[in-house]
Write an enzyme that holds these catalytic residues in place. Structure first.
Site, PDB file in Angstrom:
ATOM      1  N   ARG A   1       0.816  -1.224   0.000  1.00 22.86           N
ATOM      2  CA  ARG A   1       0.000   0.000   0.000  1.00 22.86           C
ATOM      3  C   ARG A   1       0.853   1.279   0.000  1.00 22.86           C
ATOM      4  O   ARG A   1       0.505   2.267   0.635  1.00 22.86           O
ATOM      5  CB  ARG A   1      -0.942   0.034   1.202  1.00 22.86           C
TER       6      ARG A   1
ATOM      7  N   SER B   1     -11.275  -0.736   2.306  1.00 21.66           N
ATOM      8  CA  SER B   1     -10.584  -0.769   3.603  1.00 21.66           C
ATOM      9  C   SER B   1     -10.297   0.660   4.045  1.00 21.66           C
ATOM     10  O   SER B   1      -9.669   1.418   3.311  1.00 21.66           O
ATOM     11  CB  SER B   1      -9.255  -1.496   3.486  1.00 21.66           C
TER      12      SER B   1
ATOM     13  N   GLU C   1      -5.868   4.043   5.454  1.00 25.55           N
ATOM     14  CA  GLU C   1      -5.386   3.810   4.102  1.00 25.55           C
ATOM     15  C   GLU C   1      -5.950   4.916   3.203  1.00 25.55           C
ATOM     16  O   GLU C   1      -5.391   5.259   2.177  1.00 25.55           O
ATOM     17  CB  GLU C   1      -5.903   2.439   3.663  1.00 25.55           C
TER      18      GLU C   1
HETATM   19  N1  EPU Z   1     -11.464 -10.497   9.528  1.00 29.52           N
HETATM   20  C1  EPU Z   1     -12.212 -10.564  10.679  1.00 29.52           C
HETATM   21  N2  EPU Z   1     -13.232  -9.671  10.831  1.00 29.52           N
HETATM   22  C2  EPU Z   1     -13.542  -8.757   9.904  1.00 29.52           C
HETATM   23  C3  EPU Z   1     -12.783  -8.681   8.726  1.00 29.52           C
HETATM   24  C4  EPU Z   1     -11.743  -9.581   8.563  1.00 29.52           C
HETATM   25  O1  EPU Z   1     -11.959 -11.392  11.542  1.00 29.52           O
HETATM   26  O2  EPU Z   1     -14.496  -8.008  10.124  1.00 29.52           O
HETATM   27  C5  EPU Z   1     -10.416 -11.492   9.304  1.00 29.52           C
HETATM   28  C6  EPU Z   1     -10.920 -12.528   8.282  1.00 29.52           C
HETATM   29  O3  EPU Z   1     -11.546 -13.571   8.918  1.00 29.52           O
HETATM   30  C7  EPU Z   1      -9.669 -12.949   7.584  1.00 29.52           C
HETATM   31  C8  EPU Z   1      -8.739 -11.764   7.714  1.00 29.52           C
HETATM   32  O4  EPU Z   1      -9.316 -10.907   8.681  1.00 29.52           O
HETATM   33  O5  EPU Z   1      -9.077 -14.025   8.251  1.00 29.52           O
HETATM   34  C9  EPU Z   1      -8.529 -11.084   6.401  1.00 29.52           C
HETATM   35  O6  EPU Z   1      -9.770 -10.560   5.911  1.00 29.52           O
HETATM   36  P1  EPU Z   1     -10.002 -10.278   4.352  1.00 29.52           P
HETATM   37  O7  EPU Z   1      -9.693 -11.481   3.569  1.00 29.52           O
HETATM   38  O8  EPU Z   1     -11.348  -9.680   4.204  1.00 29.52           O
HETATM   39  O9  EPU Z   1      -8.867  -9.233   3.982  1.00 29.52           O
HETATM   40  P2  EPU Z   1      -8.348  -7.906   4.704  1.00 29.52           P
HETATM   41  O10 EPU Z   1      -6.950  -8.145   5.157  1.00 29.52           O
HETATM   42  O11 EPU Z   1      -9.321  -7.445   5.717  1.00 29.52           O
HETATM   43  C10 EPU Z   1      -7.222  -6.955   2.548  1.00 29.52           C
HETATM   44  C11 EPU Z   1      -7.234  -5.691   1.753  1.00 29.52           C
HETATM   45  C12 EPU Z   1      -8.505  -5.586   0.932  1.00 29.52           C
HETATM   46  C13 EPU Z   1      -8.579  -6.788   0.014  1.00 29.52           C
HETATM   47  C14 EPU Z   1      -8.546  -8.058   0.875  1.00 29.52           C
HETATM   48  C15 EPU Z   1      -8.519  -9.314   0.063  1.00 29.52           C
HETATM   49  C16 EPU Z   1      -5.913  -4.111   3.067  1.00 29.52           C
HETATM   50  C17 EPU Z   1      -5.935  -2.882   3.912  1.00 29.52           C
HETATM   51  N3  EPU Z   1      -7.107  -4.547   2.635  1.00 29.52           N
HETATM   52  O12 EPU Z   1      -8.296  -6.888   3.484  1.00 29.52           O
HETATM   53  O13 EPU Z   1      -8.421  -4.420   0.146  1.00 29.52           O
HETATM   54  O14 EPU Z   1      -9.738  -6.767  -0.783  1.00 29.52           O
HETATM   55  O15 EPU Z   1      -7.342  -8.052   1.686  1.00 29.52           O
HETATM   56  O16 EPU Z   1      -7.256  -9.539  -0.448  1.00 29.52           O
HETATM   57  O17 EPU Z   1      -4.842  -4.632   2.791  1.00 29.52           O
HETATM   58  C18 EPU Z   1      -9.031  -2.123   0.017  1.00 29.52           C
HETATM   59  O18 EPU Z   1      -7.834  -1.862   0.067  1.00 29.52           O
HETATM   60  O19 EPU Z   1      -9.898  -1.212  -0.087  1.00 29.52           O
HETATM   61  C19 EPU Z   1      -9.467  -3.500   0.118  1.00 29.52           C
HETATM   62  C20 EPU Z   1     -10.748  -3.842   0.171  1.00 29.52           C
END
Ligand code: EPU
Length: 337
Positions: A164, A237, A333
């Site tokens: 990022r 995010s 972000e």
């Molecule tokens: N999780 C929770 N509770 C929540 C949300 C997530 O426990 O409310 C846990 C999930 O269970 C999972 C982990 O967190 O084990 C990761 O969640 P997720 O796969 O949704 O990914 P993220 O790390 O929350 C990142 C990116 C997203 C991208 C997803 C998928 C960042 C800041 N965000 O989110 O990007 O779509 O991975 O690869 O790195 C964006 O930047 O706008 C965005 C949506």
């Protein structure tokens, strides 16, 4: 030159927040861009460049000039046995370009489907999702140098891409306007379905990993978890996933055995901020029209009438509570204006 005055940006930011800018101008060519920047050397207004408006939070009216990048075009520049080089105007919609790549049987960005925003914004924060980052397909970035009023180019290496992050958020901040991005896409398909959610979705769809099936799986997953900004204002995010030392992670694991973290290259751990926010009790929380999304705690939403300040205040509360509970600093972000 058609400069609009007291222009409401409500329809141009994905949080759907109403805020006015003193001056507003759309440009679709380098010439128009040159003209407006030269003109601004006379009127000397503070300037912001707007792309798709999907990564900004407007917390007040803007006392300056906002210029919107509408440089278009998707043009194949060269082709080799394994790769195709494509030059894309910064004002193109990102998802349309991903769709174009899948239709043309080219791989490298299919896991980045449905990310809102424009092509020109993608290198700035090196967008990433489901095991892919845009930096792996970017060959060059053309930008307009605000000082010299000329177009220049950076190679991938010179962009200094990180999670990022890139040179555009650091050394080049406020000095550039991205005009075109040159991508190198692959004829051989990556079939990158390692990310758990993709595998699960492919199983549900009863499909093998392929360019088209992964594209479809990503769209399904995002539609299930992430709100459509057209229906519910948000900017994806809101926070970045924080990176902490492994030592600290192991200590936290003793108190929170289910904490979600992934090792990164240098041995540090990237923590899922969504998990931290959920465990701090914020998932589904609302305060007036500002809220934390019910299905993804990392996403803040505007249920209708929230102001940018409402969302910002909520984000401060979340940040403080995560700090207090886990001793982890989470940072936005989203660009706060
Ligand atoms: N999780 C929770 N509770 C929540 C949300 C997530 O426990 O409310 C846990 C999930 O269970 C999972 C982990 O967190 O084990 C990761 O969640 P997720 O796969 O949704 O990914 P993220 O790390 O929350 C990142 C990116 C997203 C991208 C997803 C998928 C960042 C800041 N965000 O989110 O990007 O779509 O991975 O690869 O790195 C964006 O930047 O706008 C965005 C949506």
């Amino acid at each position: 030159m058609e400069i609009q005055k007291n222009f409401d940006l409500k329809n141009l930011n994905s949080f759907n927040i109403s805020a006015k800018t003193k001056y507003f101008y759309r440009f679709s060519s380098i010439k128009e861009l040159q003209n407006i920047i030269e003109y601004n050397k006379i009127i000397k207004e503070k300037t912001i460049i707007l792309g798709g408006g999907s990564n900004i939070l407007l917390t007040k009216d803007f006392d300056g000039l906002i210029i919107k990048n509408e440089i278009k075009g998707i043009n194949i520049k060269s082709e080799s046995l394994r790769h195709v080089t494509i030059e894309v105007g910064a004002g193109e919609n990102w998802h349309n370009f991903v769709k174009w790549s899948v239709t043309n049987n080219l791989s490298g960005i299919e896991n980045l489907a449905l990310i809102p925003g424009s092509v020109g914004a993608t290198p700035i924060q090196n967008i990433g999702a489901y095991g892919m980052e845009v930096k792996n397909t970017i060959k060059k970035v053309y930008y307009f140098d605000i000082e010299t009023l000329t177009e220049k180019v950076l190679t991938n290496k010179e962009c200094d891409f990180k999670y990022r992050d890139s040179i555009f958020k650091n050394k080049f901040k406020n000095k550039f306007i991205i005009t075109k991005v040159v991508f190198c896409l692959n004829k051989e398909h990556a079939n990158n379905s390692n990310y758990g959610a993709i595998n699960e979705e492919l199983n549900k769809l009863k499909m093998e990993p392929s360019l088209k099936s992964i594209f479809k799986a990503v769209i399904n997953i995002r539609n299930q978890k992430l709100p459509d900004p057209k229906k519910l204002g948000n900017s994806g995010s809101f926070f970045k996933n924080p990176i902490i030392e492994n030592k600290k992670f192991q200590k936290l694991k003793q108190s929170y055995p289910n904490i979600v973290g992934y090792p990164i290259k240098n041995g540090d751990i990237k923590i899922a901020a969504g998990w931290l926010i959920e465990k701090a009790g914020w998932k589904g929380y609302t305060e007036g029209s500002a809220g934390v999304h019910k299905k993804q705690a990392l996403v803040l939403v505007n249920y209708g009438e929230a102001t940018g300040k409402d969302i910002l205040n909520l984000s401060f509360k979340i940040k403080d509570s995560v700090k207090e509970k886990f001793d982890i600093e989470i940072t936005p972000e989203v660009n706060i204006i």
